[in-house]
Design a protein around this motif. Structure first.
Motif, mmCIF file in Angstrom:
data_model
loop_
_atom_site.group_PDB
_atom_site.id
_atom_site.type_symbol
_atom_site.label_atom_id
_atom_site.label_comp_id
_atom_site.label_asym_id
_atom_site.label_seq_id
_atom_site.Cartn_x
_atom_site.Cartn_y
_atom_site.Cartn_z
ATOM 1 N N LYS A 217 49.316 -4.264 -33.985
ATOM 2 C CA LYS A 217 50.444 -4.892 -34.681
ATOM 3 C C LYS A 217 51.727 -4.846 -33.871
ATOM 4 C CE LYS A 217 52.997 -4.468 -39.050
ATOM 5 N NZ LYS A 217 53.072 -3.708 -40.329
ATOM 6 N N ASN A 218 51.923 -3.757 -33.114
ATOM 7 C CA ASN A 218 53.155 -3.585 -32.338
ATOM 8 C C ASN A 218 52.999 -4.033 -30.889
ATOM 9 O OD1 ASN A 218 54.374 -2.567 -34.612
ATOM 10 N ND2 ASN A 218 54.126 -0.424 -34.029
ATOM 11 N N ASN A 219 51.949 -4.788 -30.605
ATOM 12 C CA ASN A 219 51.671 -5.332 -29.273
ATOM 13 C C ASN A 219 51.304 -4.277 -28.244
ATOM 14 O OD1 ASN A 219 52.109 -8.145 -29.894
ATOM 15 N ND2 ASN A 219 54.279 -7.681 -30.006
ATOM 16 N N ASN A 220 50.836 -3.122 -28.706
ATOM 17 C CA ASN A 220 50.215 -2.160 -27.807
ATOM 18 C C ASN A 220 48.826 -2.669 -27.439
ATOM 19 O OD1 ASN A 220 52.437 -0.331 -28.283
ATOM 20 N ND2 ASN A 220 51.473 0.146 -30.248
ATOM 21 N N VAL A 221 48.392 -2.380 -26.225
ATOM 22 C CA VAL A 221 47.148 -2.943 -25.698
ATOM 23 C C VAL A 221 46.143 -1.832 -25.428
ATOM 24 C CG1 VAL A 221 46.118 -4.250 -23.796
ATOM 25 C CG2 VAL A 221 48.385 -4.872 -24.653
ATOM 26 N N ALA A 222 44.902 -2.046 -25.839
ATOM 27 C CA ALA A 222 43.809 -1.125 -25.533
ATOM 28 C C ALA A 222 42.705 -1.879 -24.808
ATOM 29 C CB ALA A 222 43.262 -0.482 -26.803
ATOM 30 N N LEU A 223 42.072 -1.211 -23.849
ATOM 31 C CA LEU A 223 40.944 -1.761 -23.099
ATOM 32 C C LEU A 223 39.770 -0.805 -23.230
ATOM 33 C CD1 LEU A 223 42.773 -2.513 -19.703
ATOM 34 C CD2 LEU A 223 42.685 -3.993 -21.716
ATOM 35 N N THR A 224 38.571 -1.338 -23.458
ATOM 36 C CA THR A 224 37.368 -0.522 -23.405
ATOM 37 C C THR A 224 36.457 -1.064 -22.314
ATOM 38 O OG1 THR A 224 35.586 0.505 -24.696
ATOM 39 C CG2 THR A 224 36.018 -1.827 -25.116
ATOM 40 N N TYR A 225 35.569 -0.197 -21.787
ATOM 41 C CA TYR A 225 34.749 -0.585 -20.643
ATOM 42 C C TYR A 225 33.674 0.464 -20.422
ATOM 43 C CZ TYR A 225 38.492 2.473 -19.003
ATOM 44 O OH TYR A 225 39.405 3.500 -18.911
ATOM 45 N N SER A 226 32.674 0.080 -19.653
ATOM 46 C CA SER A 226 31.732 1.060 -19.116
ATOM 47 C C SER A 226 32.263 1.518 -17.761
ATOM 48 C CB SER A 226 30.342 0.449 -18.940
ATOM 49 O OG SER A 226 29.785 0.077 -20.179
ATOM 50 N N ARG A 227 32.050 2.804 -17.448
ATOM 51 C CA ARG A 227 32.472 3.312 -16.143
ATOM 52 C C ARG A 227 31.376 4.185 -15.566
ATOM 53 N NH1 ARG A 227 37.388 7.488 -15.495
ATOM 54 N NH2 ARG A 227 35.675 8.985 -15.612
#
Length: 626
Positions: free
Chosen positions: A420-430
């Motif tokens: 909602k506050n334009n914070n960004v999350a990324l998920t991935y395999s590593r």
């Protein structure tokens, strides 16, 4: 390190951007109900069909002028505890974590997720699962059986799902293809309301037509996006000899699709989509966006899969009657792709890392477009990094252009969400030279520039080589991430990891990127449960962590008394003030002095009135020597 290298380029659209639109009509849908399906045994293992997906390689245009009017950043993650360029002040909150769908009969798993007000719908090849938000599995359904009533010979693959917050509906799209029968099909499911349990409507819609005209090709590797007006399904079209022909977008206005009657619906096709600055070049893989913007324009993104220095933005309007598409380019950091990823223990063939094409749907919010893909790390060539880009759609300028990675590691198959506050999350395999393939996420706040170090959702447990007697060690082809529509500060990640030797697994995590306002004590336990213990002996020790996820400090006064069958040990003396992000660990030891079932509760007295007690359940027994 900060590199002053970012180019912005806006190019006039050329006339031959695409062919169409052509209008088509689906067949009548079929009413199905989740209550009619039971879990079935896993069928014979199989690799998902792949028909020369990577034979078409675009020639990148690297001739854009260098305007150098913004700042590009490259971040090296803290994987070895050394001084690095990441933000350690932001502290993402992991609210929940639980096992997802376990390995099925297919590689790659293609894990994807959508979240509604009360439910989670997760997918892999070849099944989908409905859970509540505490991880309790409510239903698991085999996709082949699910679509039998719409297409009796269906072989579903490449799952995608959305929760449409504009209309409170779930939409699933799977693919079906058969060379011998010259058949290509989009398998589409729409729920009748916000509850995924119960009634849905299924359609089998030919992907081998443009409008109503036979095209002699089929859809592969679809993307599914939406806005307030329509559903958008992009695809790469292959002929039945295995050659790529062109990319395509199918636009389905919602009016008929959401009627809850299963009637036929109209759609529009745009195909043979070209590069907006070079109409002689067909594009391979376009991703439709997930829109939270309520905009009159709809957006899609294309990134060349081999290498490039531009992102191509496509804009569609007038979707209800006669769609029109335009396009332009914005210059980004020059990138190249990584095809394989190493892992602890190596293995042959190596893990497939995909390529640099966009594998997850971009997010359109507040006139910004966010997207992420995996690229060759420019600082540590031969290793894969994340490349995150944010574009201002009004100015057609790149706001952020970020590389995120580390030496000796491979960051692959990323997905993203924006809160909602334009914070960004990324998920991935590593994975890494000394690390098994695991599931992770990172994040940044809207008012900061740096991403945090990777947060482990589930570490890889073992080496992974699975080919089903083939030649490819498949991983991916994507992971999933979704914004919670009932609490737009919560984000859900659904990502792949190695759960055992040569076995893939999936993990679900709920995360939050800002502290709650005020006091907010949390614990991650539904109750303290102990194994049966003989009287006079010391049994299990179970620990519960109590954390303050609020912005206001909480005063912990004391721990309530428990019966003499249990002993309590606190990691810190009480009374205690827990500031934001602080935690207290309480260990409970089972040492029964009474036989039978032992039920008690752990009460922590604090000035947070919402924090309750935790039930304790145990059993004491006596061995009868007579």
């Amino acid at each position: 390190q900060i590199l002053l290298f970012l180019i912005i380029l806006v190019v006039k659209v050329q006339a031959q951007l695409y062919t169409g639109p052509a209008e088509g009509t689906s067949a009548i849908g079929v009413l199905v109900n989740t209550g009619s399906f039971i879990e079935s045994a896993i069928s014979n293992p199989d690799e998902k069909k792949v028909f020369n997906k990577f034979t078409y390689i675009e020639q990148p245009d690297l001739s854009q002028p260098d305007n150098k009017n913004s700042i590009e950043r490259i971040y090296v993650e803290d994987t070895f505890g050394k001084n690095v360029l990441v933000d350690s002040t932001v502290k993402p909150l992991v609210l929940k974590g639980f096992n997802g769908i376990v390995e099925t009969n297919s590689i790659p798993p293609d894990p994807y997720i959508a979240v509604g007000p009360n439910h989670i719908l997760s997918q892999v090849n070849t099944s989908f699962a409905i859970s509540d938000k505490n991880g309790n599995r409510l239903k698991t359904i085999d996709a082949t059986g699910w679509y039998q009533s719409a297409l009796s010979v269906a072989g579903p693959f490449d799952p995608k799902v959305i929760y449409d917050q504009y209309a409170n509906r779930w939409v699933m799209v799977w693919l079906d293809q058969d060379n011998a029968a010259q058949r290509g099909t989009l398998l589409i499911s729409v729920s009748d309301d916000e509850n995924p349990l119960g009634a849905w409507y299924n359609w089998a819609v030919p992907s081998s037509v443009n409008g109503s005209t036979a095209a002699g090709n089929w859809s592969d590797y679809q993307g599914v996006g939406y806005d307030q007006n329509a559903i958008y399904i992009t695809s790469n079209q292959f002929n039945f000899s295995g050659s790529f022909e062109y990319s395509k977008v199918r636009i389905i206005p919602k009016t008929q699709l959401y009627k809850n009657t299963g009637e036929a619906f109209k759609f529009f096709d745009l195909w043979d989509i070209r590069n907006p600055i070079n109409s002689g070049s067909r594009v391979f893989s376009i991703r439709p966006s997930r829109s939270y913007a309520n905009s009159s324009d709809y957006y899609m993104v294309h990134l060349p899969q081999g290498s490039g220095n531009a992102a191509y933005i496509y804009q569609i309007n007038n979707v209800a009657t006669a769609p029109v598409m335009t396009g332009y380019a914005v210059s980004i950091k020059t990138y190249s792709s990584i095809s394989t990823a190493n892992q602890l223990g190596g293995g042959s063939p190596a893990l497939e890392a995909g390529n640099a094409s966009l594998r997850n749907e971009p997010v359109h919010k507040d006139d910004k477009l966010h997207f992420v893909h995996s690229v060759n790390n420019p600082l540590f060539s031969g290793y894969a990094a994340l490349h995150y880009v944010q574009v201002n759609l009004s100015t057609k300028k790149v706001i952020e252009d970020v590389i995120y990675g580390a030496n000796k590691f491979f960051y692959i198959y990323p997905a993203l969400a924006v809160d909602k506050n334009n914070n960004v999350a990324l998920t991935y395999s590593r994975s890494g030279d000394e690390e098994y393939a695991g599931a992770f996420f990172t994040a940044k706040l809207a008012n900061t520039t740096n991403f945090v170090p990777s947060v482990t959702m589930q570490a890889g447990k073992a080496n992974y080589v699975k080919t089903f007697s083939g030649t490819r060690n498949r991983w991916g082809d994507y992971n999933g991430m979704w914004l919670d529509p009932s609490n737009e500060m919560s984000i859900w990640a659904f990502s792949e990891y190695t759960s055992a030797t040569n076995t893939w697994g999936t993990w679900t995590t709920e995360l939050r990127l800002e502290a709650y306002t005020g006091m907010h004590l949390v614990h991650f336990s539904n109750g303290l449960q102990f194994k049966p213990t003989e009287l006079g002996h010391t049994g299990d020790t179970v620990a519960v962590i109590i954390s303050n996820y609020g912005s206001q400090a909480v005063q912990l006064d004391s721990i309530g008394k428990v019966s003499k069958n249990f002993l309590l040990v606190s990691s810190k003396p009480l009374p205690l003030t827990l500031n934001a992000y602080d935690s207290l660990t309480i260990s409970v030891i089972h040492k029964p002095i009474v036989a039978g079932l032992l039920n008690d509760s752990l009460k922590v007295y604090a000035n947070d009135p919402a924090f309750g007690s935790l039930p304790i359940s145990a059993k004491g027994y006596v061995i009868d020597a007579s």
